[in-house]
Design an enzyme around this catalytic site. Structure first.
Site, PDB file in Angstrom:
ATOM      1  CB  SER A 100      17.649  42.550  10.802  1.00 29.98           C
ATOM      2  OG  SER A 100      18.211  42.798   9.541  1.00 29.98           O
ATOM      3  CB  SER A 101      15.333  41.630   5.908  1.00 32.20           C
ATOM      4  OG  SER A 101      16.319  42.610   5.637  1.00 32.20           O
ATOM      5  CB  CYS A 102      20.624  40.541   7.634  1.00 36.03           C
ATOM      6  SG  CYS A 102      20.770  40.577   9.405  1.00 36.03           S
ATOM      7  CE1 TYR A 162      20.940  43.343  12.165  1.00 29.79           C
ATOM      8  CE2 TYR A 162      21.922  43.865  14.279  1.00 29.79           C
ATOM      9  CZ  TYR A 162      20.910  44.009  13.368  1.00 29.79           C
ATOM     10  OH  TYR A 162      19.824  44.825  13.650  1.00 29.79           O
ATOM     11  CE  LYS A 206      18.924  42.513  15.912  1.00 30.52           C
ATOM     12  NZ  LYS A 206      18.167  43.146  17.023  1.00 30.52           N
ATOM     13  CG  HIS A 217      21.799  50.596   7.260  1.00 29.54           C
ATOM     14  ND1 HIS A 217      21.545  50.886   8.579  1.00 29.54           N
ATOM     15  CD2 HIS A 217      21.997  49.264   7.211  1.00 29.54           C
ATOM     16  CE1 HIS A 217      21.567  49.775   9.280  1.00 29.54           C
ATOM     17  NE2 HIS A 217      21.831  48.777   8.479  1.00 29.54           N
TER      18      HIS A 217
HETATM   19  O1  GFB Z   1      22.603  49.451   3.468  1.00 33.07           O
HETATM   20  P1  GFB Z   1      23.805  48.597   3.395  1.00 33.07           P
HETATM   21  O2  GFB Z   1      25.038  49.066   4.074  1.00 33.07           O
HETATM   22  O3  GFB Z   1      23.461  47.193   4.033  1.00 33.07           O
HETATM   23  O4  GFB Z   1      24.199  48.298   1.848  1.00 33.07           O
HETATM   24  P2  GFB Z   1      22.891  45.798   3.518  1.00 33.07           P
HETATM   25  C1  GFB Z   1      23.207  48.075   0.895  1.00 33.07           C
HETATM   26  C2  GFB Z   1      23.835  48.121  -0.488  1.00 33.07           C
HETATM   27  O5  GFB Z   1      24.148  49.505  -0.786  1.00 33.07           O
HETATM   28  C3  GFB Z   1      25.168  47.360  -0.614  1.00 33.07           C
HETATM   29  C4  GFB Z   1      25.470  49.596  -1.305  1.00 33.07           C
HETATM   30  O6  GFB Z   1      25.194  46.713  -1.868  1.00 33.07           O
HETATM   31  C5  GFB Z   1      26.206  48.480  -0.578  1.00 33.07           C
HETATM   32  O7  GFB Z   1      27.404  48.151  -1.287  1.00 33.07           O
HETATM   33  N1  GFB Z   1      26.015  50.937  -1.079  1.00 33.07           N
HETATM   34  C6  GFB Z   1      26.323  51.816  -2.062  1.00 33.07           C
HETATM   35  C7  GFB Z   1      26.301  51.496   0.109  1.00 33.07           C
HETATM   36  N2  GFB Z   1      26.849  52.939  -1.541  1.00 33.07           N
HETATM   37  C8  GFB Z   1      26.847  52.768  -0.174  1.00 33.07           C
HETATM   38  C9  GFB Z   1      27.268  53.603   0.901  1.00 33.07           C
HETATM   39  O8  GFB Z   1      27.776  54.728   0.723  1.00 33.07           O
HETATM   40  N3  GFB Z   1      27.102  53.113   2.158  1.00 33.07           N
HETATM   41  C10 GFB Z   1      26.544  51.868   2.393  1.00 33.07           C
HETATM   42  N4  GFB Z   1      26.394  51.465   3.659  1.00 33.07           N
HETATM   43  N5  GFB Z   1      26.154  51.031   1.376  1.00 33.07           N
HETATM   44  C11 GFB Z   1      22.617  45.425   6.080  1.00 33.07           C
HETATM   45  C12 GFB Z   1      23.257  44.554   7.121  1.00 33.07           C
HETATM   46  O9  GFB Z   1      23.047  44.926   4.820  1.00 33.07           O
HETATM   47  O10 GFB Z   1      21.207  45.368   6.107  1.00 33.07           O
HETATM   48  C13 GFB Z   1      22.731  44.918   8.476  1.00 33.07           C
HETATM   49  O11 GFB Z   1      24.673  44.690   7.059  1.00 33.07           O
HETATM   50  C14 GFB Z   1      21.212  44.971   8.476  1.00 33.07           C
HETATM   51  O12 GFB Z   1      23.148  43.955   9.398  1.00 33.07           O
HETATM   52  C15 GFB Z   1      20.697  45.814   7.361  1.00 33.07           C
HETATM   53  O13 GFB Z   1      20.712  43.677   8.361  1.00 33.07           O
HETATM   54  C16 GFB Z   1      19.188  45.767   7.322  1.00 33.07           C
HETATM   55  O14 GFB Z   1      21.458  45.940   3.168  1.00 33.07           O
HETATM   56  O15 GFB Z   1      23.804  45.202   2.488  1.00 33.07           O
END
Ligand code: GFB
Length: 312
Positions: free
Chosen positions: A108-110, A137, A141, A180
């Site tokens: 994952s890119s994280c 996570y 990874k 996500h």
């Molecule tokens: O997709 P996301 O949950 O994961 O959040 P990450 C991406 C951005 O979208 C963050 C915003 O800045 C969130 O605050 N966001 C806005 C939301 N509204 C929402 C919503 O309703 N739900 C969610 N989930 N986000 C993940 C890692 O990080 O990236 C995982 O936690 C994995 O481990 C994945 O690596 C690829 O992109 O921030």
């Protein structure tokens, strides 16, 4: 890979695993090994070793993981680090013990530092502190990448690792607490539209940037690499992405338009933003001859259509 090669897809019910299954079936592979999590707990070493001993797959796609969005990662830190380390260590070690020809490990890119120079090149790994919300996570990874590397170096195995950017597509997780951002926005705008709600809540500031790759494009890249390249050709791992990112608030407007929702968007700043930007440098995979095909607009439309048909 011969059409009758025995191929194990670990995590075949998930977003990535189901896309890999679709792709391999479409290509006419008939000897596909899949196991439900009820039948095989990949965190249990003895169960995994017995499974590999018995089935002896020739190829393995390691797409099984405990995954989730920013809130899930930030809430269940112990589960994210333990489950993902155990799954990777058990499968990679059992693959070696049972003589698997080739394995492709999904990362994952994280894994990259929170403030890595953008776009992020593969050599940025371990050059800085990780994003706290998904450090567990990311550590798991990174451990999987290193397991593949050191098994390759010591035992001469041929285990590849790929680092996809944020993924989305059919069969995604649409649970609002654990998903996500992209599937969450599809569900939120859709539900607000059919319930005639006046607003939709966007987590955080909406200012971060994210890159999104349609999951069938990722499956295509995994198949492409498994078919054509070995560890000696690509090294420890290779980024897979589109090379373009979008600000979260603009993503919300794009999903709002796709769903044809008319209401307001409200920010909930009590929720974390996470990494400000994590655009991958995709020059390495592009130089190998692969580029992403599905535009974000097209991918969101396809995902929303699937979401409505599945009644998710
Ligand atoms: O997709 P996301 O949950 O994961 O959040 P990450 C991406 C951005 O979208 C963050 C915003 O800045 C969130 O605050 N966001 C806005 C939301 N509204 C929402 C919503 O309703 N739900 C969610 N989930 N986000 C993940 C890692 O990080 O990236 C995982 O936690 C994995 O481990 C994945 O690596 C690829 O992109 O921030």
């Amino acid at each position: 890979m011969n059409r009758d090669a025995k191929i194990y897809i670990a995590g075949h019910r998930g977003l990535v695993g189901s896309a890999l299954l679709r792709r391999l079936q479409d290509q006419g592979y008939t000897n596909l090994l899949i196991k439900g999590s009820k039948e095989l707990d990949l965190r249990r070493q003895v169960e995994v070793e017995a499974f590999f001993e018995q089935e002896r797959p020739e190829y393995v796609f390691l797409a099984a993981a405990k995954v989730g969005g920013i809130l899930a990662n930030n809430t269940y830190k112990a589960e994210f680090i333990y489950d993902n380390i155990m799954i990777a260590a058990n499968i990679i070690n059992a693959a070696y013990r049972s003589g698997v020809k080739k394995l492709l490990n999904l990362g994952s890119s994280c894994i990259y530092p929170k403030f890595a120079p953008q776009p992020i090149k593969e050599d940025q790994l371990l050059t800085g502190l990780l994003e706290p919300t998904n450090e567990p996570y990311a550590i798991a990874k990174i451990a999987a990448i290193k397991l593949c590397r050191y098994y390759n170096e010591q035992y001469g195995t041929n285990y590849l690792s790929v680092m996809p950017t944020n993924l989305y597509g059919p069969n995604d997780n649409f649970n609002l607490e654990t998903s996500h951002v992209l599937p969450a926005l599809i569900r939120k705008f859709h539900d607000a539209k059919i319930s005639n709600r006046s607003s939709v809540t966007l987590w955080g500031s909406g200012e971060p940037f994210r890159e999104f790759l349609y999951v069938d494009d990722l499956a295509d890249a995994c198949f492409f690499l498994m078919e054509r390249y070995d560890y000696k050709d690509i090294g420890d791992f290779v980024n897979i992405g589109t090379g373009r990112d979008i600000r979260i608030k603009d993503l919300a407007l794009l999903v709002k338009k796709t769903v044809s929702y008319e209401g307001e968007i409200i920010n909930d700043r009590t929720k974390p933003d996470g990494t400000p930007k994590k655009l991958l440098d995709v020059s390495k995979i592009n130089a190998l001859g692969w580029t992403a095909k599905t535009s974000l607009e097209e991918g969101i439309k396809k995902t929303y259509d699937h979401f409505r048909r599945a009644g998710a």
